[in-house]
Design an enzyme around this catalytic site. Structure first.
Site, PDB file in Angstrom:
ATOM      1  N   ILE A  13       0.777  -1.006  -0.463  1.00 15.57           N
ATOM      2  CA  ILE A  13       0.018  -0.370   0.070  1.00 15.57           C
ATOM      3  C   ILE A  13       1.392   1.241   0.104  1.00 15.57           C
ATOM      4  O   ILE A  13       0.415   2.330  -0.909  1.00 15.57           O
ATOM      5  CB  ILE A  13      -1.215   0.159   0.968  1.00 15.57           C
ATOM      6  N   THR A 121      -5.632  -0.868  11.053  1.00 22.36           N
ATOM      7  CA  THR A 121      -6.915  -2.320   9.986  1.00 22.36           C
ATOM      8  C   THR A 121      -8.181  -2.634  10.165  1.00 22.36           C
ATOM      9  O   THR A 121      -8.166  -2.371  11.842  1.00 22.36           O
ATOM     10  CB  THR A 121      -6.396  -3.255  10.006  1.00 22.36           C
ATOM     11  N   ASP A 122      -9.242  -2.511  10.150  1.00 15.16           N
ATOM     12  CA  ASP A 122     -10.275  -3.581  10.096  1.00 15.16           C
ATOM     13  C   ASP A 122     -10.707  -4.376  11.378  1.00 15.16           C
ATOM     14  O   ASP A 122     -11.449  -4.236  11.741  1.00 15.16           O
ATOM     15  CB  ASP A 122     -11.746  -3.145   9.376  1.00 15.16           C
ATOM     16  N   GLU A 123      -9.009  -4.882  10.929  1.00 13.55           N
ATOM     17  CA  GLU A 123      -9.245  -6.596  12.718  1.00 13.55           C
ATOM     18  C   GLU A 123      -8.592  -5.583  13.848  1.00 13.55           C
ATOM     19  O   GLU A 123      -9.207  -6.305  14.360  1.00 13.55           O
ATOM     20  CB  GLU A 123      -8.102  -6.772  11.446  1.00 13.55           C
ATOM     21  N   TYR A 148      -1.294 -10.526  15.159  1.00 11.73           N
ATOM     22  CA  TYR A 148      -1.505  -8.602  13.792  1.00 11.73           C
ATOM     23  C   TYR A 148      -1.798  -8.104  14.515  1.00 11.73           C
ATOM     24  O   TYR A 148      -1.511  -7.067  14.393  1.00 11.73           O
ATOM     25  CB  TYR A 148      -0.700  -9.419  12.665  1.00 11.73           C
ATOM     26  N   LYS A 152      -1.578  -3.956  16.413  1.00 13.33           N
ATOM     27  CA  LYS A 152      -2.183  -3.167  15.344  1.00 13.33           C
ATOM     28  C   LYS A 152      -2.974  -2.521  15.942  1.00 13.33           C
ATOM     29  O   LYS A 152      -3.116  -1.082  16.352  1.00 13.33           O
ATOM     30  CB  LYS A 152      -2.570  -3.695  14.045  1.00 13.33           C
TER      31      LYS A 152
END
Ligand code: NAD
Ligand code: DAU
Length: 332
Positions: A13, A121-123, A148, A152
């Protein structure tokens, strides 16, 4: 903004963001990248030499980060270990880069009073049930599942704390799954495209009912620029383009677009703790900042992405064999 420091700008990205900024604005760009396995210097080929510089180094190097931050107007922080499967196999670098690296960057932007946009991130929100009509909103509770996503989430909380306690000029965005050119072959879409190009069958984890909310990388990046220019300091914006699809459907579509029978794939071992569904409600970004995605037809965006991998074999070929060997060792 006249000079932008992009961390992690040799990855997927971040490199697309460097291309986007240099094509769409007058700003100069410095990329700071540790050039891990996920980086590809070829992703930065062709950028204008008078407006672009690559610095090889880590966001965990406090002296280097301090010096670079001191001579830029804004920092966009993409640098991270980004792959869930790797975080299950070896979480240590995720803690170091994603958490400690963000802390080091925060100390530098605090000291030099430099604008920061933190990419997340949406995670961080965990997952949704498949039959739940809800989507993630800025009010959704943090509930990360993997090393991960936990790293984040930790980095987001550090940014929020530095905004509140030290008045750091920062914004955060939490985006859904990106696709497009220059994505590492470890990720779902490039992995399957390159498997087919190599004459092998795509690999679907488990039953493949897990849903991801796909957005083209250029739409992610236009949203990031919009937030950098017009976002409210201290605010968190969710970025998504209403692109929910289950993994089985994505693989079948890749097979169809590449002229293969749509059932010509294999089920492989599932990911431990595999999140079921992500879905983003980007109303705030659309209504407050007037942002809109350009890639609203996933089939067309996917076809263009397939063409990119067909035409850029020399970009992905060096990473392919080692990536597949690591997957094969896990029955994936
Ligand atoms: P990527 O793995 O393709 O690229 C990450 C880049 O960071 C690589 O070039 C790598 O060399 C660099 N890097 C790693 N450790 C570093 C360190 N210590 N110092 C400097 N550079 C380092 O990842 P990506 O998919 O481009 O993701 C970029 C960012 O966007 C990440 O923060 C990720 O969490 C976030 N994000 C990704 C997605 C997605 O779908 N890929 C979606 C939402 C958010
Ligand atoms: O939601 C945003 C996140 O999207 C980002 O924060 C991450 O950095 C990015 O890697 C991505 O995470 P995912 O784990 O969703 O992406 P990945 O491409 O690894 O997998 C997408 C889905 O496809 C997931 O449900 C697992 C599945 N999958 C993946 C691979 C590599 C397969 O079925 N087969 C595969 O071979």
């Amino acid at each position: 903004m006249t000079s932008i420091l992009i961390t992690g700008g040799a990855g997927f990205i971040g490199s697309n963001f460097a291309h986007w900024v240099l094509a769409n604005t007058d700003a100069t760009v410095t990329v700071l990248d540790a050039m891990t396995y996920a980086a590809n210097e070829a992703s930065l080929a062709g950028l204008p030499e008078n407006r672009f510089q690559l610095v090889r180094g880590s966001v965990c190097d406090a002296d280097l980060v301090d010096e670079l931050v001191s001579r830029h107007d804004a920092v966009v922080h993409f640098a991270a270990e980004s792959h869930n499967d790797n975080s299950l196999d070896g979480p240590a670098p995720f803690i170091q880069t994603n958490i400690v690296g963000t802390f080091i960057l925060l100390q530098a932007v605090r000291k030099h009073d430099v604008r920061l946009h933190h990419i997340s991130t949406d995670e961080v929100y965990g997952d949704l049930e498949l039959d739940d009509p809800a989507k993630f909103t800025p009010q959704t509770r943090y509930n990360p599942s993997s090393p991960y996503s936990a790293s984040k989430a930790s980095s987001d909380l550090l940014v929020r704390a530095w905004v509140r306690s030290f008045g750091v000029q920062a914004t955060i965005s939490n985006c859904s799954n990106n696709y497009g050119p220059r994505q590492h072959v470890e990720k779902l879409i490039p992995r399957q495209i390159t498997e087919i190009l190599e004459g092998r069958r795509p690999k679907l984890y488990g039953a493949g009912l897990n849903v991801r909310d796909w957005i083209h990388v250029d739409d992610h990046n236009s949203a990031v620029w919009t937030i950098l220019e017009s976002g409210r300091l201290g605010e968190t914006y969710l970025i998504g383009a209403d692109g929910e699809l289950d993994n089985k459907t994505v693989i079948e579509l890749i097979l169809e677009l590449m002229g293969q029978p749509t059932d010509a794939y294999d089920h492989v071992n599932d990911r431990p703790g595999h999140d079921l569904r992500y879905a983003i409600d980007a109303t705030m970004l659309r209504e407050e900042l007037g942002w809109q995605p350009e890639y609203t037809n996933f089939r067309d965006g996917l076809a263009a992405t397939i063409d990119w991998y067909r035409n850029n074999e020399s970009w992905w070929r060096p990473q392919k064999a080692a990536t597949e060997a690591a997957y094969a060792a896990k029955g994936q």
